[in-house]
Design a protein around this motif. Structure first.
Motif, short mmCIF file in Angstrom:
data_model
loop_
_atom_site.label_atom_id
_atom_site.label_comp_id
_atom_site.label_asym_id
_atom_site.label_seq_id
_atom_site.Cartn_x
_atom_site.Cartn_y
_atom_site.Cartn_z
N ILE A 21 0.83 -1.20 0.00
CA ILE A 21 0.00 0.00 0.00
C ILE A 21 0.87 1.25 0.00
CG2 ILE A 21 -1.63 1.34 1.40
CD1 ILE A 21 -2.84 -1.35 2.29
N SER A 22 1.99 1.23 0.74
CA SER A 22 2.80 2.43 0.87
C SER A 22 3.33 2.94 -0.46
CB SER A 22 3.95 2.20 1.86
OG SER A 22 4.87 1.28 1.33
N SER A 23 3.66 2.04 -1.40
CA SER A 23 4.16 2.53 -2.68
C SER A 23 3.09 3.30 -3.44
CB SER A 23 4.69 1.38 -3.53
OG SER A 23 3.64 0.55 -3.96
N LYS A 24 1.83 2.93 -3.24
CA LYS A 24 0.75 3.66 -3.90
C LYS A 24 0.53 5.04 -3.27
CE LYS A 24 -1.80 -0.30 -5.68
NZ LYS A 24 -0.82 -1.29 -5.59
N LYS A 25 0.99 5.23 -2.05
CA LYS A 25 0.85 6.52 -1.38
C LYS A 25 1.93 7.51 -1.81
CE LYS A 25 -1.37 4.78 2.76
NZ LYS A 25 -1.27 4.61 4.20
N CYS A 26 2.86 7.06 -2.63
CA CYS A 26 3.94 7.94 -3.07
C CYS A 26 3.46 8.97 -4.08
CB CYS A 26 5.07 7.11 -3.69
SG CYS A 26 5.85 5.98 -2.54
N TYR A 27 2.39 8.66 -4.77
CA TYR A 27 1.85 9.58 -5.76
C TYR A 27 0.34 9.48 -5.75
CZ TYR A 27 2.94 5.12 -7.99
OH TYR A 27 3.12 3.79 -8.25
N GLU A 28 -0.28 10.57 -6.15
CA GLU A 28 -1.74 10.62 -6.15
C GLU A 28 -2.29 9.92 -7.38
OE1 GLU A 28 -2.84 14.71 -5.60
OE2 GLU A 28 -1.32 14.95 -4.06
N SER A 29 -3.55 9.54 -7.32
CA SER A 29 -4.15 8.77 -8.41
C SER A 29 -4.11 9.54 -9.73
CB SER A 29 -5.57 8.34 -8.06
OG SER A 29 -6.37 9.45 -7.79
N GLU A 30 -4.29 10.85 -9.70
CA GLU A 30 -4.25 11.61 -10.96
C GLU A 30 -2.83 11.69 -11.52
OE1 GLU A 30 -4.46 14.53 -7.51
OE2 GLU A 30 -5.74 12.91 -8.18
N GLN A 31 -1.83 11.57 -10.66
CA GLN A 31 -0.44 11.54 -11.12
C GLN A 31 -0.11 10.18 -11.75
OE1 GLN A 31 1.43 12.45 -7.34
NE2 GLN A 31 2.15 14.41 -8.16
N ARG A 32 -0.77 9.15 -11.26
CA ARG A 32 -0.46 7.78 -11.70
C ARG A 32 -0.58 7.63 -13.22
NH1 ARG A 32 1.06 2.84 -9.55
NH2 ARG A 32 0.54 1.17 -10.97
N ASP A 33 -1.62 8.20 -13.83
CA ASP A 33 -1.79 8.08 -15.28
C ASP A 33 -0.59 8.66 -16.03
OD1 ASP A 33 -4.24 6.81 -15.07
OD2 ASP A 33 -5.40 8.65 -15.33
N VAL A 34 -0.15 9.83 -15.61
CA VAL A 34 1.00 10.48 -16.26
C VAL A 34 2.25 9.64 -16.04
CG1 VAL A 34 2.46 12.54 -16.32
CG2 VAL A 34 -0.01 12.78 -16.06
N LEU A 35 2.44 9.13 -14.82
CA LEU A 35 3.62 8.32 -14.52
C LEU A 35 3.62 7.01 -15.31
CD1 LEU A 35 3.85 8.95 -10.69
CD2 LEU A 35 5.25 9.96 -12.49
N GLU A 36 2.46 6.37 -15.41
CA GLU A 36 2.36 5.15 -16.20
C GLU A 36 2.66 5.43 -17.67
OE1 GLU A 36 -1.56 3.69 -15.31
OE2 GLU A 36 -0.83 2.51 -13.60
#
Length: 189
Positions: A21-36
């Motif tokens: 879970i902690s790795s998912k807390k490193c970035y917000e869900s809206e950031q995740r799309d850009v990071l992916e």
């Protein structure tokens, strides 16, 4: 005795779950799309640069070529640059003229951004402590405190395995901490 074993098992299971879970807390869900998308775009570049290698092996070849100054400045250009730059994952500091000359030689480029750009400490440590890959963890932690030469970064990063690079956060660490960080520093903004 059985109760103690069950309690220990559940405790270990909850620790493992918390780590995931902690790795998912490193970035917000809206950031995740850009990071992916940034990882996907980078991996397309890798496929074009190293077509004969697996995705994971291409990461290691990229790290070696980056360290050995075999990549052109053109390799460090892509369409997500501004989106990645605006994610608030970066810190900035002024680069002295002496540092600039030394870093131009380290990265084999003609010019450097007068502003040094690095992944911010909070994000780096969050990703670092969510990974089991010791080399990637060490790279991220040292990168927050010091100017890491490509040769030293390579030594840390090559301690990872192809198995480690099956994890998204480990690939993301290399994409952001090596590829984009280099891109932002060798470009005059």
């Amino acid at each position: 005795m059985k109760k103690l074993i069950i309690i220990l098992f559940l405790g270990l299971l909850s620790c493992k779950t918390e780590k995931n879970i902690s790795s998912k807390k490193c970035y917000e869900s809206e950031q995740r799309d850009v990071l992916e998308n940034s990882v996907r775009l980078f991996e397309l570049k890798l496929k074009k640069q190293y077509p004969e290698l697996s995705n994971e092996a291409a990461y290691f070849e990229f790290i070696s070529d980056w360290s050995d100054k075999k990549l052109s400045e053109d390799f460090f250009k892509d369409s997500l640059e501004l989106k990645i730059r605006n994610l608030n994952l970066w810190t900035e500091s002024n680069r002295s003229g002496k540092d600039m000359e030394m870093e131009k030689r380290l990265f084999n480029v003609d010019s450097m951004n007068p502003i040094r750009i690095k992944l911010n400490e909070q994000f780096s440590k969050c990703i670092a402590f969510s990974t089991k890959a010791e080399g990637i963890r060490n790279f991220l932690i040292v990168n927050t405190k010091y100017r890491y030469s490509p040769k030293l970064a390579k030594k840390s990063l090559l301690h990872a395995s192809e198995y480690d690079l099956k994890e998204f956060d480990n690939r993301l660490a290399i994409v952001l901490g090596v590829y984009y960080q280099t891109m932002f520093n060798i470009k005059v903004l």
